[in-house]
Design a protein around this motif. Sequence first.
Motif, PDB file in Angstrom:
ATOM      1  N   ALA A  68       0.831  -1.214   0.000  1.00 13.20           N
ATOM      2  CA  ALA A  68       0.000   0.000   0.000  1.00 13.20           C
ATOM      3  C   ALA A  68       0.862   1.259   0.000  1.00 13.20           C
ATOM      4  O   ALA A  68       0.520   2.258  -0.637  1.00 13.20           O
ATOM      5  CB  ALA A  68      -0.938   0.004   1.207  1.00 13.20           C
ATOM      6  N   GLU A 125       9.961   3.833   6.437  1.00 16.86           N
ATOM      7  CA  GLU A 125       9.854   2.379   6.601  1.00 16.86           C
ATOM      8  C   GLU A 125      10.768   1.912   7.727  1.00 16.86           C
ATOM      9  O   GLU A 125      11.944   2.253   7.755  1.00 16.86           O
ATOM     10  CB  GLU A 125      10.221   1.698   5.269  1.00 16.86           C
ATOM     11  CG  GLU A 125      10.421   0.205   5.328  1.00 16.86           C
ATOM     12  CD  GLU A 125       9.216  -0.567   5.856  1.00 16.86           C
ATOM     13  OE1 GLU A 125       8.089  -0.343   5.376  1.00 16.86           O
ATOM     14  OE2 GLU A 125       9.398  -1.396   6.773  1.00 16.86           O
ATOM     15  N   VAL A 155      -0.448 -14.106  -4.939  1.00 14.45           N
ATOM     16  CA  VAL A 155      -0.825 -14.063  -6.342  1.00 14.45           C
ATOM     17  C   VAL A 155      -1.417 -12.682  -6.572  1.00 14.45           C
ATOM     18  O   VAL A 155      -1.986 -12.087  -5.655  1.00 14.45           O
ATOM     19  CB  VAL A 155      -1.819 -15.207  -6.666  1.00 14.45           C
ATOM     20  CG1 VAL A 155      -3.144 -15.031  -5.967  1.00 14.45           C
ATOM     21  CG2 VAL A 155      -2.040 -15.351  -8.154  1.00 14.45           C
ATOM     22  N   ARG A 163       6.347 -12.725  -3.545  1.00 11.76           N
ATOM     23  CA  ARG A 163       6.068 -11.383  -3.022  1.00 11.76           C
ATOM     24  C   ARG A 163       7.349 -10.562  -2.922  1.00 11.76           C
ATOM     25  O   ARG A 163       7.350  -9.354  -3.158  1.00 11.76           O
ATOM     26  CB  ARG A 163       5.385 -11.532  -1.648  1.00 11.76           C
ATOM     27  CG  ARG A 163       5.543 -10.348  -0.727  1.00 11.76           C
ATOM     28  CD  ARG A 163       4.346  -9.477  -0.652  1.00 11.76           C
ATOM     29  NE  ARG A 163       4.621  -8.293   0.139  1.00 11.76           N
ATOM     30  CZ  ARG A 163       3.769  -7.701   0.930  1.00 11.76           C
ATOM     31  NH1 ARG A 163       2.566  -8.176   1.067  1.00 11.76           N
ATOM     32  NH2 ARG A 163       4.094  -6.609   1.593  1.00 11.76           N
ATOM     33  N   CYS A 221      -3.414  -7.245  -2.037  1.00 11.29           N
ATOM     34  CA  CYS A 221      -2.506  -6.329  -2.748  1.00 11.29           C
ATOM     35  C   CYS A 221      -3.273  -5.527  -3.798  1.00 11.29           C
ATOM     36  O   CYS A 221      -3.033  -4.325  -3.963  1.00 11.29           O
ATOM     37  CB  CYS A 221      -1.342  -7.100  -3.367  1.00 11.29           C
ATOM     38  SG  CYS A 221      -0.305  -7.857  -2.105  1.00 11.29           S
TER      39      CYS A 221
HETATM   40  C1  LIG Z   1      -0.492 -15.140   4.644  1.00  7.64           C
HETATM   41  C2  LIG Z   1      -0.908 -14.059   3.696  1.00  7.64           C
HETATM   42  C3  LIG Z   1      -0.976 -14.316   2.329  1.00  7.64           C
HETATM   43  C4  LIG Z   1      -1.413 -13.320   1.445  1.00  7.64           C
HETATM   44  N1  LIG Z   1      -1.550 -13.594   0.120  1.00  7.64           N
HETATM   45  C5  LIG Z   1      -1.966 -12.620  -0.720  1.00  7.64           C
HETATM   46  C6  LIG Z   1      -2.093 -12.857  -2.109  1.00  7.64           C
HETATM   47  O1  LIG Z   1      -1.896 -13.975  -2.604  1.00  7.64           O
HETATM   48  N2  LIG Z   1      -2.465 -11.828  -2.910  1.00  7.64           N
HETATM   49  C7  LIG Z   1      -2.742 -10.600  -2.413  1.00  7.64           C
HETATM   50  O2  LIG Z   1      -3.079  -9.697  -3.181  1.00  7.64           O
HETATM   51  N3  LIG Z   1      -2.662 -10.351  -1.089  1.00  7.64           N
HETATM   52  C8  LIG Z   1      -2.282 -11.326  -0.239  1.00  7.64           C
HETATM   53  N4  LIG Z   1      -2.177 -11.066   1.090  1.00  7.64           N
HETATM   54  C9  LIG Z   1      -2.529  -9.742   1.594  1.00  7.64           C
HETATM   55  C10 LIG Z   1      -1.362  -8.789   1.392  1.00  7.64           C
HETATM   56  O3  LIG Z   1      -0.173  -9.341   1.882  1.00  7.64           O
HETATM   57  C11 LIG Z   1      -1.678  -7.500   2.138  1.00  7.64           C
HETATM   58  O4  LIG Z   1      -2.991  -7.116   1.872  1.00  7.64           O
HETATM   59  C12 LIG Z   1      -0.736  -6.403   1.690  1.00  7.64           C
HETATM   60  O5  LIG Z   1       0.583  -6.692   2.048  1.00  7.64           O
HETATM   61  C13 LIG Z   1      -1.170  -5.096   2.336  1.00  7.64           C
HETATM   62  O6  LIG Z   1      -0.221  -4.131   2.080  1.00  7.64           O
HETATM   63  P1  LIG Z   1       0.082  -3.000   3.178  1.00  7.64           P
HETATM   64  O7  LIG Z   1       1.101  -2.141   2.549  1.00  7.64           O
HETATM   65  O8  LIG Z   1      -1.176  -2.449   3.658  1.00  7.64           O
HETATM   66  O9  LIG Z   1       0.734  -3.775   4.380  1.00  7.64           O
HETATM   67  P2  LIG Z   1       2.191  -4.468   4.406  1.00  7.64           P
HETATM   68  O10 LIG Z   1       2.533  -4.986   3.057  1.00  7.64           O
HETATM   69  O11 LIG Z   1       2.158  -5.416   5.540  1.00  7.64           O
HETATM   70  O12 LIG Z   1       3.185  -3.277   4.698  1.00  7.64           O
HETATM   71  C14 LIG Z   1       3.175  -2.511   5.868  1.00  7.64           C
HETATM   72  C15 LIG Z   1       4.522  -1.790   5.941  1.00  7.64           C
HETATM   73  O13 LIG Z   1       4.526  -0.822   6.969  1.00  7.64           O
HETATM   74  C16 LIG Z   1       5.758  -0.902   7.691  1.00  7.64           C
HETATM   75  N5  LIG Z   1       5.521  -0.362   9.032  1.00  7.64           N
HETATM   76  C17 LIG Z   1       4.626  -0.808   9.942  1.00  7.64           C
HETATM   77  N6  LIG Z   1       4.625  -0.027  11.031  1.00  7.64           N
HETATM   78  C18 LIG Z   1       5.549   0.954  10.810  1.00  7.64           C
HETATM   79  C19 LIG Z   1       5.994   2.069  11.557  1.00  7.64           C
HETATM   80  N7  LIG Z   1       5.479   2.356  12.763  1.00  7.64           N
HETATM   81  N8  LIG Z   1       6.948   2.851  11.022  1.00  7.64           N
HETATM   82  C20 LIG Z   1       7.484   2.590   9.803  1.00  7.64           C
HETATM   83  N9  LIG Z   1       7.088   1.539   9.044  1.00  7.64           N
HETATM   84  C21 LIG Z   1       6.117   0.741   9.532  1.00  7.64           C
HETATM   85  C22 LIG Z   1       6.089  -2.373   7.656  1.00  7.64           C
HETATM   86  O14 LIG Z   1       7.447  -2.632   7.925  1.00  7.64           O
HETATM   87  C23 LIG Z   1       5.680  -2.717   6.221  1.00  7.64           C
HETATM   88  O15 LIG Z   1       6.715  -2.473   5.318  1.00  7.64           O
HETATM   89  C24 LIG Z   1      -1.756 -12.052   1.966  1.00  7.64           C
HETATM   90  C25 LIG Z   1      -1.693 -11.807   3.341  1.00  7.64           C
HETATM   91  C26 LIG Z   1      -1.283 -12.795   4.193  1.00  7.64           C
HETATM   92  C27 LIG Z   1      -1.283 -12.507   5.675  1.00  7.64           C
END
Ligand SMILES: Cc1cc2nc3c(=O)[nH]c(=O)nc-3n(C[C@H](O)[C@H](O)[C@H](O)COP(=O)(O)OP(=O)(O)OC[C@H]3O[C@@H](n4cnc5c(N)ncnc54)[C@H](O)[C@@H]3O)c2cc1C
Length: 490
Positions: A12, A31, A60, A118, A338
Amino acid sequence: MQRIAVIGAGIAGLGSAMALAAPDREILVIERDAAPPADLEATFESWDRKGVTQLRHSHVFLGRLFSLIRDRHPRLLQMLLASGVRELDFEVGLPAPLRGSYKKVPGDENLSILFSRRTTLEHVMRDYVRSLPGVKFISETLVRGLLIEHGEPLRVAGLVIERESGAREDLSTDIVVDASGRNTLCTDWLRENGCVIDEEESPAGILYFTRHYRLRDHQDEPPRDGTPGAGDLGYIKFGVFPADNRHFSITLAVPEIEFALRTSIVRPETFDAICAKIPGCARWTNPARAEPVTKVFAMGNLKNIWKRWVRDGEPEVLGFFAVGDAALRTNPLYGRGCSSAVMHAHILADVLAATSDPTARAMEFEKRTWRELHPFWEALRKQDLSAIRRAKNEQNPNYKPRLKARLIKSFADDAITPASRGDIKVFRALMPAFHMLEKPGRFLLRPGIMARVFWVWAQPKSRKAHLYPPKLGPDRGEMLRQLGLKGAPA
Ligand SMILES: Cc1cc2nc3c(=O)[nH]c(=O)nc-3n(C[C@H](O)[C@H](O)[C@H](O)COP(=O)(O)OP(=O)(O)OC[C@H]3O[C@@H](n4cnc5c(N)ncnc54)[C@H](O)[C@@H]3O)c2cc1C
């Protein structure tokens, strides 16, 4: 210059930087973890990513994300493909009975899946984002708090960050984007300051277990012979995830109530023994074809979560937007997170471009998030509740489904499944919702689809026998007995 701080460089956060980068903006992506190593294999093997527990679980990337990248960030798509990420197009994904007679129609080009680890996707996205104007990464830096201006409503005016050295500093901003994922602390910080953020939570009911494999030298992926690479056995859901650069992974999702199974499956020998009994996995994990390259990763605490930032028609906070998992979470099984996160980031960019009024921005972001993402969230939430019921029934040898449950099952197994495997129009109608390109539940309303599905339902089983998928794997009792686990019926 407008300064936007993005908390987190996950999907995100990277999606937000991609969507928001502009010559008149400074985008600071903060980050907590270090940047990845330069090499993709080293990234997979050793990138220390405490902030993303799911990094080494199967991922995926659906048609919504694929087409968004292709249309809005074509250079990123080129970079991904050049790094070994693969596009599985609509034709390659056709069920076996439909192959050979396929003719492309407009719209099919959006129904592609990206196959990648990923780590590879994130690494390449990060390289792309780094090259965009005005974007700066501040790595190994933890966001420790929000700078809040009190008023009605609250306004977020910046962040407190903590550098690797331990030094803290205030960073003033025009906008803060919370992309800090499933464990975000921003919601708590805002609540501590008086914001009322409603939250709906619903169980996913499963635990996730993933192991990665690599094809041996001179071996190819197994031919697509119609054996399903993903399916639901009731007591276990399985999926093969082809990936980039000769890698693939298998995920086995086990209902929380399957205690014996979920406690033993983390042992590599048990994981591989289960795969060997499921034909759709066995043809991939066959030791002559592939070798395991990791342990079995396990993950729990999987939930569906939806947060609301507007109450009684008024925003609770201004200058602050949560995107991706920080705002909404779905069961990973459906592979939506994602796509959803990057869509969400682009909704934010559209809203910021449409108005500069902070209240209008907050209201419009909430409205569009609800309109464009909530239907998927709600459909998956209901699907999970029904899967939880099914898993419970699997454990009860005396369970006799009621008429309504039998009808629903028959409609799924004897109408939708064979119709979608034998009729390209039905299969094509199902795909846009699967890929998040159309709201769920609409496919039966497309012209002619209902009639086609009902026609197949009305056929005797003998006439549609060739349209049923092969048996997915052993039933629960057989599997537990073969693994020597408790809970197998005598
Ligand atoms: C087991 C599993 C399998 C999945 N498989 C899929 C799939 O096949 N396809 C798909 O589309 N989605 C999948 N997902 C969902 C997907 O991984 C998440 O929806 C996606 O990563 C969300 O992105 P995000 O950036 O919101 O969170 P994240 O990718 O988790 O990123 C959050 C970021 O914020 C950083 N952060 C957190 N707190 C702080 C802070 N206080 N200060 C600085 N940095 C910070 C972290 O280090 C990290 O880099 C899966 C999820 C799980 C749990």
